[in-house]
Design a protein around this motif. Structure first.
Motif, PDB file in Angstrom:
ATOM      1  N   ARG A 119      14.262 -14.671  -5.640  1.00  0.00           N
ATOM      2  CA  ARG A 119      12.967 -13.975  -5.571  1.00  0.00           C
ATOM      3  C   ARG A 119      13.121 -12.466  -5.710  1.00  0.00           C
ATOM      4  O   ARG A 119      12.381 -11.815  -6.462  1.00  0.00           O
ATOM      5  N   ASP A 120      14.096 -11.892  -5.006  1.00  0.00           N
ATOM      6  CA  ASP A 120      14.206 -10.439  -4.924  1.00  0.00           C
ATOM      7  C   ASP A 120      14.960  -9.817  -6.098  1.00  0.00           C
ATOM      8  O   ASP A 120      14.690  -8.669  -6.461  1.00  0.00           O
ATOM      9  N   HIS A 121      15.890 -10.573  -6.692  1.00  0.00           N
ATOM     10  CA  HIS A 121      16.715  -9.969  -7.747  1.00  0.00           C
ATOM     11  C   HIS A 121      16.914 -10.858  -8.965  1.00  0.00           C
ATOM     12  O   HIS A 121      17.564 -10.438  -9.933  1.00  0.00           O
ATOM     13  N   THR A 123      15.647 -13.726 -12.140  1.00  0.00           N
ATOM     14  CA  THR A 123      14.678 -13.783 -13.236  1.00  0.00           C
ATOM     15  C   THR A 123      14.182 -15.198 -13.494  1.00  0.00           C
ATOM     16  O   THR A 123      13.209 -15.383 -14.231  1.00  0.00           O
ATOM     17  N   ARG A 201       7.091 -16.433 -10.603  1.00  0.00           N
ATOM     18  CA  ARG A 201       8.447 -16.628 -10.065  1.00  0.00           C
ATOM     19  C   ARG A 201       8.553 -16.267  -8.587  1.00  0.00           C
ATOM     20  O   ARG A 201       9.065 -17.051  -7.775  1.00  0.00           O
ATOM     21  N   GLU A 202       8.102 -15.077  -8.200  1.00  0.00           N
ATOM     22  CA  GLU A 202       8.242 -14.661  -6.813  1.00  0.00           C
ATOM     23  C   GLU A 202       7.432 -15.556  -5.889  1.00  0.00           C
ATOM     24  O   GLU A 202       7.894 -15.962  -4.809  1.00  0.00           O
ATOM     25  N   CYS A 205       9.172 -18.868  -5.429  1.00  0.00           N
ATOM     26  CA  CYS A 205      10.278 -18.781  -4.456  1.00  0.00           C
ATOM     27  C   CYS A 205       9.732 -18.812  -3.036  1.00  0.00           C
ATOM     28  O   CYS A 205      10.272 -19.514  -2.163  1.00  0.00           O
ATOM     29  N   ASP A 206       8.672 -18.055  -2.780  1.00  0.00           N
ATOM     30  CA  ASP A 206       8.075 -18.045  -1.445  1.00  0.00           C
ATOM     31  C   ASP A 206       7.534 -19.422  -1.077  1.00  0.00           C
ATOM     32  O   ASP A 206       7.635 -19.862   0.086  1.00  0.00           O
TER      33      ASP A 206
END
Length: 573
Positions: A119-121, A123, A201-202, A205-206
């Motif tokens: 999520r944070d880094h 793609t 994407r983010e 992930c969450d």
């Protein structure tokens, strides 16, 4: 000598403790994913192919460096349950937290941490990152001989006490290289992937993290932990972990602890790991080391062993979640510790006065003794490790572990078991590692990152429990004192001390214990014995499962891997 060529390229590299993880991570890089995507994909694959050494119910510390930025630590080490008090544990009739079963379970942090990394880094979407592990769990993979031996060693216990573990693992009694499947784990990962369907994407992930920490996984864990199961105490106990504990915890990012050393800066995680002890060891050792040497001779190994003993004593007296270890790397303190090193091996535990009078847990000295099946960390303290570098210069060092198939009963509907990391905490008040609700166990998991003065960056690490930073010390000395390239440094003969308070059940120490590979040469080993070290010859190729991946200042990518145990590999282009 080298067992493998020193790999060099210009695109990217993945090195890990299993070839299927390395090849999966490299496939991600080749398809345009970055190091975060590749590391997570490899990490999920390791849950499938090395289930005796790590699993979804385990934990994860990682060090991540984005190009041009300071490295950061990703903490995927879960905390003790809210009901986990010393009084509550004592009420169960135990003196130490068992190394197996349900009482030692903490919040499982590995899966949320891998998803937070993506999520944070990253793609890629979670579904794409999880696809490699899902395929291997569903269609099957060839099981390692060590996995088959581990299952065989626990088969009778599983059948009598842990029926879900028997159904998943020992009912089929796999032989080495048999095709094994874990359809329940594949279904679990598919549900996590589907939780974020149609989202960005983010958000995906969450959603997957929420499905794990607050949804179907947390609900299944809560139900599972309520049933008493036999553990290494000789009695059956239920767990203390709840779904609410999982819902209230998330992975975090924090700064590294670092120290300049011989043209590089060595970065480690903080005092909730054992990582700072290798920084202290290097600080104690450095003025005593030659500028260069041709081999690990008797004096160099003696000095390294004695400095390691001092740093490990400080670990056991001062390290822990939230502990203040400022001053550990101050020259005055290092000089005080250095002055204790003599020509003979020390047979005492000697922590320094970092914060007044040191206090160690109450333990007994013991000679080397075999552990009961399934206790402590498995198979000589092994774990897993992954190093990744991508074409853009992101570098990641990660050491996933915990949730070993032999150490806790399988959650049948999920296809994995919980971890037992709380065994590293003490049922003794007033220690930096005393059990308390919400505390992180002081883990042995210890990834390393090197940032050279010219900007070159490298990730390295190894499985090995209490030995992880010791084997990394040997590699660092090989690179910076013997002048070896990373592959030759991994292949060089290694050693470690057992003169420490074991982080795993049984919690004992072995005064003067020093394990060495016989390739250190007979005269060197004899000289170490003459100095008073209690030497165990571990054989020629037995200590360490190191890997390495890095990017030089000119863009050259390098990778190296361990030939011991015939399963670690590096992939590079």
């Amino acid at each position: 000598m080298r067992t493998r060529p020193p790999l060099q390229g210009s695109f990217g590299a993945v090195a890990s403790t299993h070839w299927l993880a390395s090849s999966s991570g490299m496939a991600v890089l080749e398809r345009g994913g970055n190091a975060a995507d590749a590391a997570a994909a490899a990490g999920f694959v390791l849950h499938v192919v090395e289930p005796h050494l790590n699993g979804p119910g385990g934990d994860l510390p990682a060090i991540v460096r984005l190009p041009g930025q300071e490295p950061q630590v990703l903490c995927g080490q879960g905390v003790a349950p809210s009901a986990a008090t010393i009084e509550r544990m004592r009420a169960e009739g135990i003196d130490h937290i068992p190394g197996t079963g349900l009482l030692a379970a903490v919040v499982p942090g590995a899966v949320p941490a891998w998803l937070a990394l993506v999520r944070d880094h990253g793609t890629w979407a979670p579904a794409d990152v999880l696809a490699f592990a899902i395929e291997l769990a569903e269609r099957g993979h060839r099981v390692l001989p060590r996995v088959a031996r581990t299952i065989a060693g626990r088969a009778a216990f599983f059948e009598e006490h842990w029926p879900e573990s028997h159904a998943l693992w020992s009912a089929q009694a796999p032989e080495p290289w048999d095709l094994v499947r874990n359809p329940a784990l594949a279904a679990t990962y598919r549900r996590l992937a589907e939780a974020g369907a149609g989202l960005g994407r983010e958000a995906a992930c969450d959603a997957a993290i929420a499905a794990w920490s607050e949804g179907f996984v947390a609900e299944a864990v809560d139900r599972h932990a309520r049933t008493a199961r036999m553990d290494s105490s000789g009695a059956a106990h239920a767990g203390l972990l709840t779904g609410d504990d999982m819902a209230s915890w998330r992975p975090t990012w924090e700064p590294t602890l670092s120290m300049p050393w011989r043209g590089t800066t060595v970065h480690k995680a903080g005092a909730w790991t054992q990582g700072p002890m290798v920084l202290e060891t290097l600080g104690i050792l450095d003025p005593l080391l030659p500028d260069a040497a041709d081999a690990f001779d008797e004096r160099l190994v003696h000095l390294a062993a004695e400095a390691t003993k001092l740093a490990l004593a400080d670990r056991d007296a001062w390290f822990g979640d939230g502990a203040d270890i400022s001053g550990l790397l101050d020259e005055a303190f290092l000089a005080e510790r250095r002055a204790l090193i003599g020509e003979e091996a020390s047979l005492e535990l000697r922590p320094g006065a970092l914060r007044g009078e040191p206090r160690l847990p109450r333990v007994e000295a013991a000679g080397p003794a075999p552990k009961a099946a399934g206790t402590g960390e498995p198979t000589r303290g092994d774990t897993c490790h992954i190093d990744v570098v991508d074409q853009w210069g992101m570098v990641i060092s990660a050491t996933p572990s915990g949730g070993w198939l032999q150490s806790s009963p399988t959650i049948g509907e999920l296809g994995f078991c919980l971890g037992t990391r709380a065994q590293m905490l003490w049922l003794e008040e007033g220690l930096t590692t005393s059990l308390a609700p919400g505390v992180r166990p002081r883990t042995t998991l210890s990834p390393t990152m090197l940032v050279d003065d010219d900007g070159a960056t490298a990730a390295l690490g190894t499985p090995g429990g209490d030995q992880q930073d010791q084997w990394q010390l040997a590699m660092l000395l090989g690179m910076r004192v013997l002048g070896l390239d990373p592959q030759a440094a991994i292949d060089a003969p290694s050693w470690h001390v057992t003169h420490l308070i074991s982080s795993f059940e049984p919690r004992v120490w072995e005064p003067g214990g020093l394990h060495v590979e016989s390739r250190l040469r007979e005269a060197t080993i004899a000289g170490l014995r003459s100095r008073g070290h209690v030497v165990t010859d571990a054989g020629p190729w037995s200590l360490g499962r190191l890997s390495f991946a890095g990017r030089d200042a000119d863009g050259t990518v390098r990778a190296a891997s361990n030939a011991r145990d015939e399963q670690g590999y590096a992939a590079l282009r």
